[in-house]
Design an enzyme around this catalytic site. Structure first.
Site, PDB file in Angstrom:
ATOM      1  N   LYS A  96      -6.034 -67.322 -24.169  1.00 52.34           N
ATOM      2  CA  LYS A  96      -6.422 -68.641 -24.676  1.00 52.34           C
ATOM      3  C   LYS A  96      -7.515 -68.400 -25.719  1.00 52.34           C
ATOM      4  O   LYS A  96      -8.597 -67.898 -25.387  1.00 52.34           O
ATOM      5  CB  LYS A  96      -6.942 -69.531 -23.543  1.00 52.34           C
ATOM      6  CG  LYS A  96      -7.532 -70.826 -24.074  1.00 52.34           C
ATOM      7  CD  LYS A  96      -8.044 -71.726 -22.973  1.00 52.34           C
ATOM      8  CE  LYS A  96      -9.093 -72.674 -23.517  1.00 52.34           C
ATOM      9  NZ  LYS A  96      -9.602 -73.625 -22.545  1.00 52.34           N
ATOM     10  N   GLY A 157     -15.718 -80.430 -20.399  1.00 52.19           N
ATOM     11  CA  GLY A 157     -16.673 -80.793 -19.355  1.00 52.19           C
ATOM     12  C   GLY A 157     -17.167 -82.229 -19.426  1.00 52.19           C
ATOM     13  O   GLY A 157     -17.989 -82.631 -18.611  1.00 52.19           O
ATOM     14  N   ALA A 183      -8.982 -79.680 -21.626  1.00 53.13           N
ATOM     15  CA  ALA A 183     -10.403 -80.066 -21.724  1.00 53.13           C
ATOM     16  C   ALA A 183     -10.623 -81.572 -21.760  1.00 53.13           C
ATOM     17  O   ALA A 183      -9.901 -82.310 -22.413  1.00 53.13           O
ATOM     18  CB  ALA A 183     -11.084 -79.443 -22.937  1.00 53.13           C
ATOM     19  N   GLY A 184     -11.636 -81.974 -21.023  1.00 53.63           N
ATOM     20  CA  GLY A 184     -12.060 -83.376 -21.038  1.00 53.63           C
ATOM     21  C   GLY A 184     -11.377 -84.271 -20.016  1.00 53.63           C
ATOM     22  O   GLY A 184     -11.734 -85.433 -19.865  1.00 53.63           O
ATOM     23  N   ASN A 205     -10.560 -77.992 -15.554  1.00 54.59           N
ATOM     24  CA  ASN A 205     -11.487 -77.219 -14.719  1.00 54.59           C
ATOM     25  C   ASN A 205     -12.522 -78.140 -14.070  1.00 54.59           C
ATOM     26  O   ASN A 205     -12.548 -78.358 -12.847  1.00 54.59           O
ATOM     27  CB  ASN A 205     -12.157 -76.143 -15.583  1.00 54.59           C
ATOM     28  CG  ASN A 205     -12.950 -75.118 -14.789  1.00 54.59           C
ATOM     29  OD1 ASN A 205     -13.132 -74.004 -15.254  1.00 54.59           O
ATOM     30  ND2 ASN A 205     -13.423 -75.424 -13.603  1.00 54.59           N
ATOM     31  N   THR A 206     -13.392 -78.725 -14.916  1.00 50.89           N
ATOM     32  CA  THR A 206     -14.541 -79.461 -14.388  1.00 50.89           C
ATOM     33  C   THR A 206     -14.142 -80.602 -13.445  1.00 50.89           C
ATOM     34  O   THR A 206     -14.833 -80.844 -12.450  1.00 50.89           O
ATOM     35  CB  THR A 206     -15.378 -80.032 -15.555  1.00 50.89           C
ATOM     36  OG1 THR A 206     -15.584 -78.991 -16.509  1.00 50.89           O
ATOM     37  CG2 THR A 206     -16.713 -80.546 -15.083  1.00 50.89           C
TER      38      THR A 206
HETATM   39  C1  LIG Z   1     -11.957 -73.295 -18.245  1.00 49.39           C
HETATM   40  C2  LIG Z   1     -11.645 -73.649 -19.605  1.00 49.39           C
HETATM   41  O1  LIG Z   1     -10.854 -73.044 -20.269  1.00 49.39           O
HETATM   42  C3  LIG Z   1     -12.359 -74.808 -20.173  1.00 49.39           C
HETATM   43  O2  LIG Z   1     -12.987 -74.398 -21.326  1.00 49.39           O
HETATM   44  C4  LIG Z   1     -11.314 -75.846 -20.383  1.00 49.39           C
HETATM   45  O3  LIG Z   1     -11.236 -76.239 -21.675  1.00 49.39           O
HETATM   46  C5  LIG Z   1     -11.400 -76.941 -19.372  1.00 49.39           C
HETATM   47  O4  LIG Z   1     -12.223 -77.984 -19.739  1.00 49.39           O
HETATM   48  P1  LIG Z   1     -12.680 -79.059 -18.648  1.00 49.39           P
HETATM   49  O5  LIG Z   1     -13.699 -78.374 -17.835  1.00 49.39           O
HETATM   50  O6  LIG Z   1     -13.215 -80.212 -19.441  1.00 49.39           O
HETATM   51  O7  LIG Z   1     -11.492 -79.434 -17.852  1.00 49.39           O
END
Ligand SMILES: CC(=O)[C@@H](O)[C@H](O)COP(=O)(O)O
EC number: 2.8.1.10
Length: 256
Positions: A96, A157, A183-184, A205-206
């Site tokens: 990635k 995040g 992300a987001g 992730n977050t």
């Molecule tokens: C773990 C990873 O690759 C993060 O940089 C990804 O973009 C997830 O983002 P969030 O934490 O907002 O879900």
């Protein structure tokens, strides 16, 4: 089945491995999410030092495909170096590409991202760039030969969900490779929405690692991604301005 380059993956949910309260919770959440592709920041790993604790230490490495990410890179050259380091560790040939261009927003640098992808494709990597929701950049990266596009829903995040569904839908419509919304994502509704508008997958992730109950949230995200995909495949009804009765009144005495 999600196909990225030579890889065929059962789950359309991709999960980050960072920021969990502890390794046991990380392991349980990953299992409940059903995710088969896990991403990790190469810079956070002691790849060549087995004595050091590392983010993947509790996981059965044979159960997953690993997607090292180049988080922390600010130039194409740094990203390429990090990717090569990950490949040398034998973990995976996918990467990635994450080249951040702004410290406050963590938004990707489009020019460095493009340059990094160019070099990594030439080096034989399976390349998945993290991008903003820029429709033209997505097209140019595909023309370059990337294996998937990973447009952000909103800043990493932030949990803001999909702030520009129109751009995402443009990217999805013109895509010739899988589109993974990355992300987001803040809630299961966001993940389901991404899938409903036709994304091939979601990386988050977050939303899981930071949830009050990460394991339960991982379950919810799995279901949301599955439901969103099913809804997309089933084909939603058109939206209308006015009501249409659910049962036909035709032929009833009072309605003629
Ligand atoms: C773990 C990873 O690759 C993060 O940089 C990804 O973009 C997830 O983002 P969030 O934490 O907002 O879900």
């Amino acid at each position: 089945m999600l196909k990225i380059g030579q890889y065929e993956i059962e789950s359309r949910l991709l999960l980050g491995t960072g920021k969990f309260p502890n390794f046991s919770m990380q392991k349980q959440a990953i299992a409940r999410s059903g995710a088969k592709i896990l991403t990790f920041a190469v810079r956070r790993m002691a790849l060549f030092d087995a004595e050091q604790p590392n983010l993947l230490q509790e996981l059965d490495l044979n159960n997953y495909l690993f997607l090292p990410n180049t988080a922390g890179a600010k130039t194409a050259e740094e990203a390429v170096r990090v990717a090569k380091l990950a490949r040398a560790s034998g973990l995976c040939h996918m990467v990635k590409v994450e080249v951040i261009g702004c410290n406050e927003t963590l938004l990707p640098d489009p020019i460095e991202t493009y340059r990094a992808c160019e070099q990594l494709i030439a080096e034989g990597f399976t390349v998945l760039p993290y991008t903003s929701d820029d429709v033209v950049l997505a097209r140019k990266l595909q023309e370059l030969g990337v294996h998937a596009i990973m447009p952000g829903a909103s800043p990493i995040g932030s949990g803001q969900g999909i702030i520009n569904p129109l751009n995402l839908s443009f990217i999805i419509e013109q895509a010739t490779v899988p589109v993974i919304v990355d992300a987001g994502i803040g809630s299961p509704a966001d993940a389901a929405y991404a899938m409903e508008i036709g994304a091939d997958g979601v990386l988050l992730n977050t939303a899981v690692s930071g949830a009050k109950d990460p394991v339960k949230m991982a379950d919810a995200m799995r279901l949301a991604v599955e439901a969103g995909r099913l809804g997309y495949e089933a084909g939603r009804i058109d939206q209308k301005k006015y009501a249409t009765a659910s049962s036909s009144m035709k032929g009833l005495p009072h309605y003629g």
